[in-house]
Structures are given as structure tokens and as C-alpha cells.
Design an enzyme around this catalytic site. Structure first.
Site, PDB file in Angstrom:
ATOM      1  CB  CYS A 136      -0.928  -0.013   1.219  1.00  0.00           C
ATOM      2  SG  CYS A 136      -1.973   1.451   1.294  1.00  0.00           S
ATOM      3  CB  CYS A 139      -0.732   2.569   4.042  1.00  0.00           C
ATOM      4  SG  CYS A 139      -2.164   1.863   3.261  1.00  0.00           S
ATOM      5  CG  ASP A 140       3.104   1.192   4.506  1.00  0.00           C
ATOM      6  OD1 ASP A 140       2.639   1.679   5.548  1.00  0.00           O
ATOM      7  OD2 ASP A 140       2.922   0.024   4.150  1.00  0.00           O
TER       8      ASP A 140
END
Ligand code: NDP
Length: 306
Positions: A136, A139-140
Site C-alpha cells: 500500500c 499507507c506507507d
């Protein structure tokens, strides 16, 4: 909730599940949604959704899902945060087992459990998950400011991940096993014209390197047979998704990829969204199939009570 027999239960709280809930709620069927491990579904992990009609400026995935949830609740849908771990059939009823072993029963079931990211299956990939291996970018990605990352895959997801990561990182190396990407041309174009993204075609990943955190990746060029170690700080795996249908294996046939085999579902079971769609897997196709599933379920319930 445990002793009651629900008219309709929806498994999955993504665009398909929420749309089914909006329609079922408006039809006074009092739907109960089991959200599973990822409430809101995969869209909550993407950035801006540019191709959902009605939002010319785009809308971020989390907001879109939050609004769908509010809309479903407005029509009486009940959102439960449990995960269904098994489904059986008892006469005309569906018997659902939840993670805490409690049982729920319903007359009609809408399966809208979505799909989960596919992984390479390497030991090093599993070992370094959350230590530099991710699926992701949104997200990261912010953890990789000024760093070098690899993205693996050749579909739209890989293009999207590489493009998103290029906003944070110094360099993105996109690794694909074939000589051509399968992604749509607009997404490919964005990658090919992005000076921060380098593409390595016809290369397979042999190992992700690093003891406690990703330090590099070893790839093999399928044309030359040569192996190469690329130093990097993160590896983003973007290989598509596997349908979350395993819990149905006792009541119907699934194909070798896990998709439902046509005409093997018991009466009263309806599908919506990515868990039954190997082809399109878009938010808009998920919502439209959620609508169809709820309308079909309503028709089925009417026939049951005639
Ligand atoms: P896809 O199935 O389209 O692509 C998966 C990619 O991963 C392929 O290139 C495939 O290789 C590769 N792959 C699969 N398994 C392995 C493996 N074991 N080792 C190495 N490579 C592997 O999935 P996507 O998630 O990219 O896209 C799914 C759907 O969602 C599509 O319809 C897409 O259009 C849509 N989508 C749309 C977006 C948008 O419009 N914004 C964003 C993301 C997805 P190969 O090509 O060799 O099979």
C-alpha cells in the site's frame, strides 16, 4: 442479534456492500453488514479516486467510503465489526460463524467481501512485511521520503503505486516479469514520462534482501539469465488481488482462482463486487453489482414469503 433470524446479511463493507445495504435498507429489509478485517474495503487504502462519476475533482477513497457508510446507515443498515469465518446452509437459512464463534442466521446473503492483495510467496517477503515490504503506497509511502523503492507488477495497481511513490521518494524502480505492461495506456504513460521511475522489464524477483529491514532486492533478467542486486529501502508488491471467498467453499464451487463458479451458489446467495469479478474490479462496477445483488435478494425474499 445472535438469536434473531435476519432477512438479509451482507458480508463486506466496501462499495459493493454499502450499495447493497443502501438498496436493501430502502426496501425495509433491515440489512446487517459484517465489515470484516478491512472496513471500507480497499478504497480506503487508495489516494484520490479520479474515475468515480460525480466527482470531477476526484475524491479520496476514505471519504467516498465514509459517505457510502453514512448513506447506508441513514436507511437503517446496521454495521457490525465482526468477521465471518464460515458459511453453511441449514434448510433455507444461511448459518454464519463469526470469529468469536458466535452464530448468525439469515434468509438471504450478499457476499461482497472483496479481494486481498496477492503476494509473491517468497519467505523473505513474508519475513519483511511491515519492515519495508508493503502492498500500500498510500499507507506507507510517506515513510520513504528521499529514498529508493522498488514496485513489483505490471497492471494498473503497479502503475498507480509507482506514480504515488514517486511523489515521496528519490527513485522508484518498477519491476515486471513480462516485456509489456498490462496496465491501461493512460496509467503506463504516467509512469513512462515520470523521470523518477525506472522500469526493469522481463525480470523476476528472486529474493528480498535484508535482515531486520529491506536493504535490497535480487532480480533475474529472463532474457539474459543474469541476476542483479538492486539496493533499495522498500519493496511495494502490486500483483493484483485474490477474491475473499474461501468461507463459501462448503456451500458452493469456487474455481482455481477462488472465484464463484456460475450456477453453483445455493438459492438466496448473491454476489457483489471484487469477490466475484475477475475482470473489471472498479469501484463503479462494485457499486452497480451491489445494487443488482440487493434487488435480486429482495425479489428472492418476496418469493420465499409468498
Ligand atoms: P492485474 O491482475 O491487472 O495485474 C497484476 C500484475 O501483477 C500483472 O502485471 C501480473 O503479471 C503481475 N503478477 C501477478 N502475479 C505475479 C507473480 N507471482 N509474480 C510477478 N508478477 C505477478 O491487477 P491490478 O490490481 O493491477 O488491476 C486489477 C484491476 O483493477 C484492473 O481491471 C485494473 O484496471 C483496475 N485498477 C484500476 C485502477 C485505476 O484505474 N485507477 C487502479 C488499480 C487497479 P502479468 O502481466 O505477467 O500477468
Amino acid at each position: 442479534m445472535e438469536d434473531q433470524i435476519q432477512k438479509i446479511i451482507i458480508i463486506g463493507a466496501g462499495p459493493a456492500g454499502f450499495t447493497a445495504a443502501i438498496y436493501a435498507g430502502r426496501a425495509n429489509l433491515h440489512p446487517v453488514i459484517y465489515a470484516g478485517p478491512m472496513p471500507g474495503g480497499l478504497l480506503t487504502q487508495t489516494g484520490t479516486v479520479e474515475n468515480y462519476p460525480g466527482f470531477p475533482e476526484g475524491i479520496d477513497g476514505y471519504t467516498l467510503m465514509d459517505q457510502m457508510e453514512q448513506q447506508a446507515k441513514q436507511y437503517g443498515a446496521i454495521l457490525e465489526y465482526g468477521t465471518v469465518t464460515n458459511v453453511e446452509k441449514e434448510g433455507t437459512l444461511f448459518k454464519l460463524t463469526l470469529q468469536d464463534q458466535s452464530i448468525r442466521k439469515c434468509e438471504a446473503l450478499i457476499m461482497a467481501a472483496g479481494a486481498s492483495p496477492r503476494w509473491l510467496g517468497l519467505e523473505s517477503e513474508q519475513r519483511l512485511r511491515t519492515h519495508g515490504v508493503s502492498s500500500c503506497a498510500h499507507c506507507d509511502g510517506p515513510f520513504y521520503k528521499g529514498k529508493t523503492v522498488c514496485v513489483i507488477g505490471g497492471g494498473d495497481s503497479a502503475m498507480e503505486e509507482a506514480t504515488a511513490l514517486s511523489k515521496y521518494t528519490e527513485k522508484v524502480i518498477l519491476i515486471h516479469r513480462k516485456e509489456e505492461f498490462r496496465a491501461s495506456s493512460i496509467m503506463q504513460e504516467r509512469v513512462k514520462t515520470n523521470p523518477k521511475i525506472q522500469c526493469r522489464m522481463a525480470c523476476v524477483t528472486e529474493e528480498i534482501l535484508g535482515k531486520d529491514h529491506v536493504e535490497g532486492i535480487r532480480i533475474k533478467n529472463l532474457k539474459s539469465g543474469e541476476t542483479e542486486v538492486i539496493p533499495c529501502d522498500g519493496v511495494f508488491v502490486a500483483l493484483g488481488h485474490v477474491p475473499n471467498t474461501e468461507i463459501l467453499r462448503n456451500i458452493m464451487t469456487l474455481d482455481e482462482r477462488g472465484y464463484p463458479v456460475h450456477n453453483t451458489a445455493p438459492e438466496g446467495l448473491f454476489f457483489a463486487g471484487d469477490c466475484a469479478d475477475p475482470e473489471y474490479r472498479q469501484a463503479i462496477t462494485a457499486t452497480s453489482s451491489g445494487c443488482q445483488a440487493a434487488m435480486d435478494a429482495e425479489k428472492y425474499l418476496n418469493s420465499l414469503h409468498q
